[in-house]
Each structure stands twice: as C-alpha cells, then as structure tokens.
Scaffold this active site. Sequence first.
Site, mmCIF file in Angstrom:
data_model
loop_
_atom_site.group_PDB
_atom_site.id
_atom_site.type_symbol
_atom_site.label_atom_id
_atom_site.label_comp_id
_atom_site.label_asym_id
_atom_site.label_seq_id
_atom_site.Cartn_x
_atom_site.Cartn_y
_atom_site.Cartn_z
ATOM 1 N N ARG A 23 -5.785 19.443 -4.244
ATOM 2 C CA ARG A 23 -6.434 18.519 -5.185
ATOM 3 C C ARG A 23 -6.773 19.180 -6.520
ATOM 4 O O ARG A 23 -7.752 18.791 -7.181
ATOM 5 C CB ARG A 23 -7.710 17.921 -4.581
ATOM 6 N N ARG A 27 -10.439 14.716 -10.267
ATOM 7 C CA ARG A 27 -11.617 14.223 -10.973
ATOM 8 C C ARG A 27 -12.592 15.281 -11.453
ATOM 9 O O ARG A 27 -13.446 15.008 -12.285
ATOM 10 C CB ARG A 27 -12.358 13.218 -10.081
ATOM 11 N N ARG A 36 -7.213 9.263 -16.692
ATOM 12 C CA ARG A 36 -7.471 8.294 -15.637
ATOM 13 C C ARG A 36 -8.316 7.105 -16.119
ATOM 14 O O ARG A 36 -8.196 6.005 -15.586
ATOM 15 C CB ARG A 36 -8.151 9.049 -14.492
ATOM 16 N N ASP A 72 0.117 10.515 -4.193
ATOM 17 C CA ASP A 72 -0.791 10.377 -3.054
ATOM 18 C C ASP A 72 0.031 10.181 -1.794
ATOM 19 O O ASP A 72 1.114 9.596 -1.844
ATOM 20 C CB ASP A 72 -1.744 9.190 -3.245
ATOM 21 N N TYR A 147 -4.480 5.619 8.623
ATOM 22 C CA TYR A 147 -4.820 4.713 7.514
ATOM 23 C C TYR A 147 -4.249 3.322 7.746
ATOM 24 O O TYR A 147 -4.902 2.319 7.466
ATOM 25 C CB TYR A 147 -4.333 5.293 6.180
HETATM 26 O O1 CP3 Z 1 -3.757 17.821 -6.948
HETATM 27 C C1 CP3 Z 1 -3.264 17.461 -5.849
HETATM 28 O O2 CP3 Z 1 -3.598 17.958 -4.756
HETATM 29 C C2 CP3 Z 1 -2.138 16.453 -5.856
HETATM 30 C C3 CP3 Z 1 -2.491 15.075 -5.683
HETATM 31 C C4 CP3 Z 1 -2.999 14.542 -4.352
HETATM 32 C C5 CP3 Z 1 -3.869 13.424 -4.303
HETATM 33 N N1 CP3 Z 1 -4.029 13.049 -3.006
HETATM 34 C C6 CP3 Z 1 -4.451 12.772 -5.487
HETATM 35 C C7 CP3 Z 1 -5.607 11.875 -5.328
HETATM 36 C C8 CP3 Z 1 -2.708 14.884 -3.041
HETATM 37 C C9 CP3 Z 1 -1.864 16.032 -2.495
HETATM 38 C C10 CP3 Z 1 -3.355 13.919 -2.188
HETATM 39 C C11 CP3 Z 1 -3.234 13.914 -0.723
HETATM 40 C C12 CP3 Z 1 -4.046 12.979 0.062
HETATM 41 N N2 CP3 Z 1 -4.376 11.694 -0.235
HETATM 42 C C13 CP3 Z 1 -4.543 13.257 1.368
HETATM 43 C C14 CP3 Z 1 -4.316 14.531 2.142
HETATM 44 C C15 CP3 Z 1 -5.203 15.640 1.695
HETATM 45 C C16 CP3 Z 1 -6.637 15.509 2.119
HETATM 46 O O3 CP3 Z 1 -7.492 15.417 1.199
HETATM 47 O O4 CP3 Z 1 -6.932 15.529 3.314
HETATM 48 C C17 CP3 Z 1 -5.235 12.117 1.806
HETATM 49 C C18 CP3 Z 1 -5.952 11.962 3.132
HETATM 50 C C19 CP3 Z 1 -5.118 11.127 0.791
HETATM 51 C C20 CP3 Z 1 -5.630 9.734 0.813
HETATM 52 C C21 CP3 Z 1 -6.618 9.496 -0.256
HETATM 53 N N3 CP3 Z 1 -6.322 9.420 -1.606
HETATM 54 C C22 CP3 Z 1 -7.992 9.284 -0.111
HETATM 55 C C23 CP3 Z 1 -8.734 9.294 1.210
HETATM 56 C C24 CP3 Z 1 -8.513 9.083 -1.386
HETATM 57 C C25 CP3 Z 1 -9.923 8.682 -1.715
HETATM 58 C C26 CP3 Z 1 -10.856 9.774 -1.551
HETATM 59 C C27 CP3 Z 1 -10.897 10.586 -2.783
HETATM 60 O O5 CP3 Z 1 -10.819 11.814 -2.711
HETATM 61 O O6 CP3 Z 1 -11.032 9.953 -3.837
HETATM 62 C C28 CP3 Z 1 -7.455 9.222 -2.313
HETATM 63 C C29 CP3 Z 1 -7.551 9.111 -3.794
HETATM 64 C C30 CP3 Z 1 -6.988 10.244 -4.610
HETATM 65 N N4 CP3 Z 1 -5.849 10.953 -4.328
HETATM 66 C C31 CP3 Z 1 -7.521 10.739 -5.848
HETATM 67 C C32 CP3 Z 1 -6.650 11.735 -6.302
HETATM 68 C C33 CP3 Z 1 -6.753 12.519 -7.594
HETATM 69 C C34 CP3 Z 1 -8.743 10.190 -6.562
HETATM 70 C C35 CP3 Z 1 -8.324 8.956 -7.251
HETATM 71 C C36 CP3 Z 1 -9.059 8.660 -8.514
HETATM 72 O O7 CP3 Z 1 -8.736 9.238 -9.577
HETATM 73 O O8 CP3 Z 1 -9.943 7.803 -8.466
#
Ligand code: CP3
Length: 340
Positions: A23, A27, A36, A72, A147
């Site tokens: 990640r 944010r 964003r 994602d 999910y």
């Molecule tokens: O920088 C990176 O790592 C690359 C981008 C990336 C994102 N999600 C961007 C993201 C990666 C590799 C993921 C993987 C992801 N997504 C996982 C596996 C990794 C982990 O954390 O266990 C999972 C379970 C998800 C599903 C997901 N996406 C959730 C549960 C959420 C909401 C919770 C949260 O952290 O906000 C997201 C949203 C998400 N994915 C954001 C980002 C930058 C936030 C979105 C925003 O800008 O509002």
Amino acid sequence: MNDTFLKACRGEKTEYTPVWFMRQAGRYLPEYQAVRSKLTFLELCKKPELCTEVTLQPIDIFGFDAAILFSDILIAMEAMGMELEFHEGRGPVFPDPVRSQAAVDRLIVPDPDETMPFVMETIKLLRKELKVPLIGFSGAPFTLATYLIEGGSSKVFLETKKMAFQEPEMYHALLQKITECTSLYLQAQARAGAQALQIFDSWAGIWAPHDYARFALPYVQSIIADLRKMTDVPIIYFANNGSTLINHTKTAGADVLGLDWRINIGEAAKMVGDHAVQGNLDPVALFLPQKELEQQIKTIIDDAQDAKGHIFNLGHGILPQTDPDKARIAVEAVHRFSAR
Ligand code: CP3
C-alpha cells in the site's frame, strides 16, 4: 535499472536489502490525496495515466526499490460480472453477494486484456518510466471469494465458512472459477510487462491449517503452476496472519513468502528453507520515534541475515494515518543497516 529487488527474490546476493511497502501508493501521501480528491477510487483505478502517476509517487519521494501497480484486487471481480462499490469509511461492497449455485454460474471468466485494458495500459506506461522493477498482483482465490460471498469485508467470515463446510461443491465451483480468472489475469500482467507478481491472501489466517490446506492452498498452487509454464518472473505469496500455516504456504510454489509481523523473520526463514522472505515490520512501528523505529528495523535485518533472500516490507499495508516522513526514515534505515 535497479534490480536489487529481483535479485533478492531469486535468492542472489545483493549489496543491500531492497525495500518496498504494501500500500505504498495511498492515502498517507498528500500527493495521492490530491489526485484522488478529483474522482472516486474506482474511477482512479481505470485511468492509466493517473494510476501511473500515483504508482510513481512513493518511488520518487522515498526511493523504494520496487513499485507496485496501482489497482485493487477486487477489480478482477468486477470483470467477472460482480457489481462493485467502494463506500467511504466502509470499504468495498458487493450489493449482490454470491450465495447460490445460480450466482456462481452467472460469473464469467473474462478475457483480462478486453475487460481490464486499463491495467495492462498502466503496466506498459509504468515500464517506460520506472528505474525499479514493477510488481503486478492479484488477490488469492480464497481471499477474493470472501468478498464475493460476504458482500464486503468481514470479521468472522460466517457465510464463507458455512458455504465451504456445508456446500463444498458450490464453494469449490466458485473457487475454481475465480482461480481461472486470476490465473489468466496474472498471465496477462506478465505479458504486459510486470516483472514480479504478488498474490495477496489477506484472510488466509482465518482457517485451521487442515482447512486452509483444502479450502485455500490448492487454488494458489494451481495459479502458480500455470504461471510457471509461461513466465519466470518471481512470484511472491503473502498469506496474512499465516505464521501457523508456513508448512503449507511453503508448498504453494512461490519464490518468495511474505510474512506478517507475528513471527520472528529468522525463525520463519529457517522454516521456509529454499525461499526468500519478505517482511515483516509491524505497520504501527512507523508511529514510533525515529530511534525506536530504527531499532526495530535493525532487529529485522539482523534476524533475516541467514535467509536465502530478504526483501524488507511491512507485515501488512501502511496505515493511512502514517506520517510520510516515517516512510522516508524507514527506507533510509533499511538501506543503511543492510549495506554490505
Ligand atoms: O500501493 C499498493 O499497494 C498498490 C495498490 C493496492 C490497493 N489495494 C489500493 C487501494 C493493492 C495492492 C491493494 C490490495 C488489496 N485490496 C487487498 C490485499 C492487501 C491487504 O490489504 O490485505 C485487499 C484486501 C483489498 C480490498 C480493499 N481495497 C479494501 C478492503 C479496501 C478498503 C479498505 C482501505 O484500506 O481503504 C480497498 C480500498 C483501497 N485499495 C484503497 C487503496 C489506495 C483506498 C481507496 C481510497 O483512496 O479511498
């Protein structure tokens, strides 16, 4: 091209320990917030120029040794025909979860180049810009299935476990379909130019080991076996909360095993033998004062000394509340303490 990360994945000697953070684009960075603020997360994921920009931000700002594609894991589930929403503060939502054989049958196994061209386009744009390797990724079939079945994030995964235990045929049909989709998706990313692939199994740790072995692991093995037929890019398997599963996860077929912070990295490295390890700083350690943060980083580097390869990372994603300056301090400390 800085190939320290790729060398460490292959277990080759490196001049220092490479580092990237799960990640790392996100944010906690004001630069990400600025991009964003103009569109929704899902819209952002479908704009290759902007995905490229936010992928590059942490590389340019902190000097990480690898970039991870901005996207994602759930994008591929939308491509399977599932309606996907992201709600502010609540995370991902599938309004119409998969709870019946009919719902499983309705899912399509999409052509990734046709349904997710924006991902492949982002990879191609990034490869022109990057001087560090690019990591592509997917979710692991089990984590993706949670999910779809729960309709979003969950704490106890009641519906998922109920389906696996009570309707094993339906569960396996669902997992099989997600596996086919994920396998094609990762192959397409490798063809587009991804130089390593990480499979995120965020919820692997909810299973008893013997249930993990039948309800999650075989699908990861199948994806990796398919990938091995067409590419030799390093494959990283991150089973979050998986320290009690290592005897299983090390048979997944990956080159690198990702580790969360709940296990000593040196002990884990001994258990996984012929694999490189990736990890495993507690993301909350980034909230410590500089001296104590550096001490934690040094301990991990020292403990991982005898690993076949070590890629420094957090044990899970960086938290949105993190002070970006701590990321800078951490990257610098990893490079300094590990210089050989
Ligand atoms: O920088 C990176 O790592 C690359 C981008 C990336 C994102 N999600 C961007 C993201 C990666 C590799 C993921 C993987 C992801 N997504 C996982 C596996 C990794 C982990 O954390 O266990 C999972 C379970 C998800 C599903 C997901 N996406 C959730 C549960 C959420 C909401 C919770 C949260 O952290 O906000 C997201 C949203 C998400 N994915 C954001 C980002 C930058 C936030 C979105 C925003 O800008 O509002």
